[in-house]
Design an enzyme around this catalytic site. Sequence first.
Site, short mmCIF file in Angstrom:
data_model
loop_
_atom_site.label_atom_id
_atom_site.label_comp_id
_atom_site.label_asym_id
_atom_site.label_seq_id
_atom_site.Cartn_x
_atom_site.Cartn_y
_atom_site.Cartn_z
N CYS A 2 0.75 -1.18 -0.23
CA CYS A 2 0.02 -0.06 0.15
C CYS A 2 0.94 1.48 -0.03
O CYS A 2 2.05 1.29 0.26
CB CYS A 2 -1.01 0.07 1.18
N ARG A 27 3.10 0.52 -5.26
CA ARG A 27 3.07 -0.28 -4.08
C ARG A 27 1.82 -1.12 -4.05
O ARG A 27 1.49 -1.79 -2.82
CB ARG A 27 2.91 0.63 -3.07
N TRP A 75 -3.00 -2.52 -1.55
CA TRP A 75 -2.72 -3.95 -1.83
C TRP A 75 -3.36 -4.87 -0.83
O TRP A 75 -2.91 -4.69 0.21
CB TRP A 75 -1.30 -4.39 -1.90
N ASN A 100 -0.37 1.62 6.19
CA ASN A 100 0.57 0.58 5.45
C ASN A 100 1.29 0.01 6.24
O ASN A 100 1.91 0.25 7.16
CB ASN A 100 1.36 1.45 4.46
N GLY A 101 0.95 -1.65 6.20
CA GLY A 101 1.41 -2.56 6.90
C GLY A 101 0.47 -3.40 7.47
O GLY A 101 -0.57 -3.70 6.87
N GLU A 483 14.87 -16.72 -13.42
CA GLU A 483 14.45 -15.37 -13.62
C GLU A 483 13.53 -15.46 -14.79
O GLU A 483 12.62 -14.41 -14.83
CB GLU A 483 15.68 -14.54 -13.71
N LYS A 487 9.62 -14.03 -14.79
CA LYS A 487 9.04 -12.56 -15.49
C LYS A 487 7.88 -13.32 -16.21
O LYS A 487 6.91 -12.50 -16.31
CB LYS A 487 10.20 -12.36 -16.72
N GLU A 490 5.00 -13.75 -14.01
CA GLU A 490 4.50 -12.55 -13.09
C GLU A 490 3.72 -11.88 -14.13
O GLU A 490 2.72 -11.01 -13.82
CB GLU A 490 5.80 -11.97 -12.97
N HIS A 506 14.64 -36.65 -13.77
CA HIS A 506 14.21 -37.02 -12.52
C HIS A 506 12.71 -36.68 -12.13
O HIS A 506 12.47 -36.64 -11.03
CB HIS A 506 15.30 -36.23 -11.44
N LYS A 605 5.08 -3.59 -6.17
CA LYS A 605 6.42 -3.47 -6.63
C LYS A 605 7.26 -3.68 -5.20
O LYS A 605 8.25 -4.11 -5.21
CB LYS A 605 6.71 -1.99 -7.25
C1 AGP Z 1 10.42 -9.55 -9.60
O1 AGP Z 1 10.04 -9.02 -11.17
C2 AGP Z 1 9.47 -9.06 -8.56
N1 AGP Z 1 8.60 -8.08 -8.99
C3 AGP Z 1 9.83 -9.63 -6.97
O2 AGP Z 1 10.35 -10.60 -7.28
C4 AGP Z 1 10.89 -8.58 -6.57
O3 AGP Z 1 12.22 -8.97 -7.04
C5 AGP Z 1 11.01 -8.96 -4.93
O4 AGP Z 1 9.79 -8.68 -4.51
C6 AGP Z 1 12.27 -8.40 -4.37
O5 AGP Z 1 12.04 -7.09 -4.17
P1 AGP Z 1 13.39 -5.95 -3.63
O6 AGP Z 1 14.34 -6.16 -4.71
O7 AGP Z 1 12.84 -4.87 -3.85
O8 AGP Z 1 13.58 -6.38 -2.31
#
Ligand code: AGP
Length: 610
Positions: A2, A27, A75, A100-101, A483, A487, A490, A506, A605
Amino acid sequence: MCGIVGAVAQRDVSPILLEGLKRLEYRGYDSAGLAIVDNENVIQRIRVLGKVNQLQQEHDNSPLSGGTGIAHTRWATHGKPSVSNAHPHICREKIALVHNGIIENHESLRQQQKQAGFEFKSETDTEVVVNGIYQALQINPDILEAVFETITRLEGAYALGVINSDDPKRLIAVRKGSPLVIGIGIGEYFIASDVFALLPVTQRFIFLEEGDVADIRRDSLVIYDKNRKVTERPINVSELSADVADKAGYRHYMLKEIFSQPDAIAESLKNRVDEDQVVISEFGQNAESVFSQVKAVKIVACGTSYHAGLIAAGWMEEIANISCHVEIASEFRYRKSVVTESTLFVCISQSGETADTLAALQKAKQEPYISTLAICNVAESTITRESELVFLTHAGPEIGVASTKAFTTQLVALFLLVIAIGRNNGVSKEDENIFVRQLESLPGRVNQLLLHKDEIEAMAKNFADKHHALFLGRGSFLPVAMEGALKLKEISYIHAEAYAAGELKHGPLALVDKDMPVVAVAPNNHLLEKLKSNLQEVQAREGKLFIFADKNSEVEASDSVVVLKISTIYDFMAPILYTVPLQLLAYYVAVIKGADIDQPRNLAKSVTVE
Ligand code: AGP
């Protein structure tokens, strides 16, 4: 997660709050709202299910106006995304609050408040806080005292903004476990979850510290520390400019950020290397002495940053001859672990606010690590402030939720760290010169690779109707495959898994058939022939292969094999380069699927809740 914004000013603050929310949308973006004390000292509120643009539309239809206000982009944690769960929450038309929290003891507080006659209008953990402040105000009518009283009962993490219709020119802000900054204007003050939200109105900021409470009026600011003592916090002048959020003509921030990687890498190297040597002081004043004593490295991070750590661990052992262990922060923070002698703790975080990574760092500070180092993209973040040594990646703000340029610049930073530590462990001056020159060649190499975007876009068409995909790699390219899979899932919502290619037989080979696209990363290294054998296993089961291969790897296209040839690159640098086409592949698949690329569903984010 948030994002929260607040303001106390002479002018109407609603445009400031709405602009701030747009800048904080990374956020969280499932619902949004704002509350303003109007000219009759009545709290007016608008809330919407959806994004800040919808809130803006509602506001355009029936504008609110006033000099004191708070706003929130959500969020969801407790309670689904809905108008009634959206912030600000209001108690009996007197108190409005944004949070926020997470309030961990909200259940017990809710029961107590129900018994005291409060009716709950939302499913959130937050509503107990606004009710609690209202309750406390009945005993002591001063809003600051009421907030002090309420937070003593809260367990968990919270950044709060509170306004009171009986004291309309005042804003109370609290920071505990979630970030909060105060922006200083001329005869006006602002609060926000980060500086970025307030750049259109100020460059001057105060970063609240853990447990701080701020009593804010138009013309005065008093900050109390966690012991309720009046305290001074330094004013920082941000060098960021307000227009960093521009898409620069790209369709999405993610695409802009993928294409800005050559510049981001160059920026991250600038002043960090000199005459083909790493400038170790860029890691912190003490770095040279700490690095000379390091016997092992522990890396902790989440998500994409964790993948960067995995690649770095390979480099650390192979180049610097230093044992390196990598762990996911949410696991590390709750696990008893043994710290071996002279181990350096490294946390990696783009945002510098990830709750699990921050908690891991705080845990590490209580343990006998030789020092703590943060690799981070946000100078003013909590993680950089809590860490003894800091290396800032100069990627520039990353807005797209999917991390791209932050990842490749983290890898550059980690490579510099490996060289710096390796100096005492077998990396000669000549080796270092070669490594630095290879790093400096990366921006050009990435630029060349980006020229293949049309081929990758064509490749993406094969994925759009698929529900699953496998990504394969070996050695340092397993985390690259991980990675790539992250991507894809996500932003395109296609289920994607990464496997060490040797593990295929395996178990996961059972999944392979003509409907399972298999992506492989095939640089020309000592594992290439092994990888080729693994890929044969896929072909024999009618799996369609998409291979990112070195141009000399003798991997050829056929009916069931699509190949993108990549010019040869020094093996240690290849993980950085091979990541880029995987980012583009995920991006173009998501474009074809019409997904919300910069703000994928259910994500945010900056993950400031655990
Ligand atoms: C990656 O595309 C993500 N959005 C997510 O995995 C991100 O890398 C993770 O939340 C860690 O965030 P940070 O690097 O800001 O700590």
